[in-house]
Design an enzyme around this catalytic site. Structure first.
Site, mmCIF file in Angstrom:
data_model
loop_
_atom_site.group_PDB
_atom_site.id
_atom_site.type_symbol
_atom_site.label_atom_id
_atom_site.label_comp_id
_atom_site.label_asym_id
_atom_site.label_seq_id
_atom_site.Cartn_x
_atom_site.Cartn_y
_atom_site.Cartn_z
ATOM 1 N N CYS A 121 0.950 -0.956 -0.119
ATOM 2 C CA CYS A 121 0.361 0.069 0.038
ATOM 3 C C CYS A 121 0.579 1.104 -0.127
ATOM 4 C CB CYS A 121 -0.782 0.277 1.319
ATOM 5 S SG CYS A 121 -2.199 -1.533 1.696
ATOM 6 N N GLY A 132 -0.447 0.797 -5.267
ATOM 7 C CA GLY A 132 -1.583 -0.051 -4.728
ATOM 8 C C GLY A 132 -2.824 0.399 -5.341
ATOM 9 N N ASN A 164 0.406 0.669 5.982
ATOM 10 C CA ASN A 164 1.417 0.061 4.599
ATOM 11 C C ASN A 164 2.222 -1.125 5.376
ATOM 12 O OD1 ASN A 164 4.368 1.014 2.471
ATOM 13 N ND2 ASN A 164 2.942 -1.115 2.706
ATOM 14 N N GLY A 165 1.996 -2.549 5.080
ATOM 15 C CA GLY A 165 2.595 -3.700 5.791
ATOM 16 C C GLY A 165 1.734 -4.751 5.673
ATOM 17 N N TYR A 216 11.981 -3.805 -6.903
ATOM 18 C CA TYR A 216 10.895 -4.116 -7.701
ATOM 19 C C TYR A 216 9.747 -2.560 -7.246
ATOM 20 C CZ TYR A 216 6.077 -5.473 -9.370
ATOM 21 O OH TYR A 216 5.044 -5.036 -10.128
HETATM 22 P P1 AMP Z 1 6.004 -14.304 -12.973
HETATM 23 O O1 AMP Z 1 5.992 -13.531 -14.653
HETATM 24 O O2 AMP Z 1 5.194 -14.680 -12.524
HETATM 25 O O3 AMP Z 1 7.434 -14.200 -13.365
HETATM 26 O O4 AMP Z 1 6.181 -11.742 -13.361
HETATM 27 C C1 AMP Z 1 6.757 -11.036 -13.542
HETATM 28 C C2 AMP Z 1 6.776 -10.287 -13.062
HETATM 29 O O5 AMP Z 1 6.248 -9.789 -12.285
HETATM 30 C C3 AMP Z 1 8.341 -9.306 -13.782
HETATM 31 O O6 AMP Z 1 8.387 -9.199 -14.386
HETATM 32 C C4 AMP Z 1 8.692 -8.729 -12.398
HETATM 33 O O7 AMP Z 1 8.126 -7.526 -12.195
HETATM 34 C C5 AMP Z 1 7.304 -8.774 -11.309
HETATM 35 N N1 AMP Z 1 6.509 -8.839 -10.767
HETATM 36 C C6 AMP Z 1 6.953 -9.026 -9.279
HETATM 37 N N2 AMP Z 1 6.927 -8.821 -8.286
HETATM 38 C C7 AMP Z 1 5.937 -8.452 -7.837
HETATM 39 C C8 AMP Z 1 4.305 -8.432 -7.629
HETATM 40 N N3 AMP Z 1 4.581 -8.644 -6.064
HETATM 41 N N4 AMP Z 1 3.297 -7.983 -7.744
HETATM 42 C C9 AMP Z 1 3.499 -7.621 -8.752
HETATM 43 N N5 AMP Z 1 4.176 -7.425 -9.793
HETATM 44 C C10 AMP Z 1 5.581 -8.305 -9.753
#
Ligand code: AMP
Length: 465
Positions: A2, A28, A103-104, A244
């Site tokens: 968040c 979010g 947030n958390g 990220y």
């Molecule tokens: P995947 O296809 O499941 O391996 O998703 C990897 C992609 O999701 C990467 O390009 C990351 O930038 C992104 N990503 C990593 N963690 C998250 C997250 N918690 N929520 C949304 N996107 C994510």
């Protein structure tokens, strides 16, 4: 995950909160809300599902009167995605209105909630944050600072909070310091926000970030340091914020996110060069800075090999695997002129399920790339996050269940290289000690609650939603 914002002593505080929420939208996208306190201490609330720009109307700002405000953008990790769970929470407690934005992720909310429900408490939401509201309301301490402190001594896990009791703003970070919170000033006003990019947008200058356990009170724009929360054995700043989550134009945990991401890319190039490659490009936007770093270190030409459609929501929001695959295509398209006949390095920040990368690799090959080398600027994700990042359960994490070779085969790449844990932590900078549990399995707090229950949309015990 968040985004949160708190404003004290600014005329039309709701508009500043609104702007700040725009800058925190990436944290979010499910719901957002603003609470204000007017000069008579009366609360006003507007919340809705969806994006900040779609929720609030001009009429809302007429109603959101006051110079004190809280704002929140939500991406659920505990509790389902429904309006009842949108924040800020607002409650009438002994002594006046209490508003809270969190947030958390708490790791013992379920246990406490069960206890409170057994004693007759009535919960309005299935979010873990409401537990804190109940604990503050039930505290027998007289002064609000002590009531908040007493409540926070009972909860475990990750929390960066902005809270108002009456017109007084409290800002506090859990003893491990998992999530960021920064204080800024505009003239006589104080703005607290998850990230500095929100301060930039409202025209506030950074005063300082709150460290692990820090607790401050803000009355009419005057900040007073309170006694910190009881100490944790060590700080655990979430390294995934730098990898990220946070925006690259923010400073988080004292580090420029842009600097860290470039360094992650440089480190990745050192650890996993691709000698036969012609070009390098990122999976936009999250890996842009990492590809810059990789290009810098390797001497490879940086290109834009993939174009992202910015009007598509997150791939993670789709409930089914089939839909997720389709969404990769909606979200990204290859630039054929860049790829045709080339050996390419594709840099992404992380690999979670592998769905995005698999779809991308197919696309890149179909566009004519000769060889595809995938480079990930973080180590294999082998466990879920208990502290607020939405990672799927272990069964869905590709690296938790497959060897490097198996992942390489599944993705269909010529070579695959993950940054080492050590390389990632070093790029994170020496001023912080980090939580990297999702990569290393080293969890600073063992969750007391059934994680599965908390993270997979099953309502908390006794909750209505
Ligand atoms: P995947 O296809 O499941 O391996 O998703 C990897 C992609 O999701 C990467 O390009 C990351 O930038 C992104 N990503 C990593 N963690 C998250 C997250 N918690 N929520 C949304 N996107 C994510």
């Amino acid at each position: 995950m968040c985004g949160i914002i708190g404003v004290s002593n600014l005329p039309d505080a709701a508009r500043a909160a609104y702007l700040g929420l725009y800058a925190l939208q990436h944290r979010g996208q499910e719901s957002a809300g603003i609470v204000t306190l007017d000069d008579d201490g009366r609360p006003h609330l507007a919340r809705g599902m969806g994006l900040v720009g779609d929720i609030f109307r001009e009429g809302d700002f007429k109603a959101l009167d006051g110079s004190v405000a809280l704002g929140h953008t939500r991406y659920s990790t505990a509790g389902s995605s429904v309006l009842a769970n949108a924040q800020p929470c607002l409650a009438e407690i002994r002594g006046g209105p209490l508003a809270l934005a969190h947030n958390g992720n708490l790791t013992n909310a379920n246990a406490i909630k069960k206890e409170l429900v057994d004693e007759g408490a009535i919960f309005q939401t299935s979010s873990d944050s409401e537990v804190i509201v109940h604990l503050i309301a039930r505290s027998t301490q007289v002064n609000p600072e002590q009531r908040i402190r007493e409540a926070l001594e009972r909860v475990e896990g990750a929390f960066s909070l902005v809270i108002t009791v009456g017109r007084t703003l409290y800002c506090v970070v859990d003893p491990h310091g998992f999530r960021p919170l920064v204080l800024g000033r505009i003239g006589q006003a104080i703005v607290a926000a998850s990230e500095t990019c929100a301060l930039d947008l409202v025209g506030a200058t950074v005063v300082r970030e709150l460290g692990p356990g820090e607790f401050v009170e803000v009355v009419d724009g005057m900040v007073r340091d309170l006694e910190p929360l009881r100490k944790a054995p060590a700080a655990h700043r979430c390294i995934f914020e730098l990898v990220y989550f946070a925006r690259p134009d923010s400073t988080v945990f004292g580090e420029s996110v842009d600097r860290v991401r470039r360094e992650l890319g440089r480190q990745l190039a050192k650890e996993h060069p691709a000698p036969d490659a012609d070009v390098v490009f990122s999976v936009p936007d999250s890996a842009n800075m990492m590809a810059l770093g990789y290009a810098d270190e390797s001497g490879l030409k940086l290109e834009h090999g993939l174009i992202r459609n910015h009007y598509v929501g997150r791939t993670f929001i789709n409930p089914t695997q089939a839909l997720r695959v389709a969404k990769v295509k909606i979200k990204f398209n290859p630039v054929r002129e860049v790829l045709a006949g080339r050996s390419v390095v594709v840099v992404d920040d992380s690999l979670v399920r592998g769905t995005t990368s698999k779809g991308l690799v197919q696309m890149i090959r179909a566009a004519g790339a000769r060889r595809v080398h995938l480079r990930l600027a973080s180590p294999p994700i082998t466990g879920p996050c208990h502290y607020g990042i939405d990672t799927p359960n272990r069964e869905e994490l590709i690296a938790a269940n497959h060897s490097l070779e198996e992942v390489r085969d599944y993705l269909g790449v010529d070579s695959l290289g993950y940054l080492s844990l050590d390389g990632m932590v070093r790029a994170g900078g020496s001023r912080n000690s980090f939580c990297h549990a999702c990569f290393s399995g080293s969890y600073p707090i063992t969750p007391r609650d059934e994680l599965v229950q908390l993270r997979h949309e099953k309502p908390l015990a006794g909750s209505p939603a």
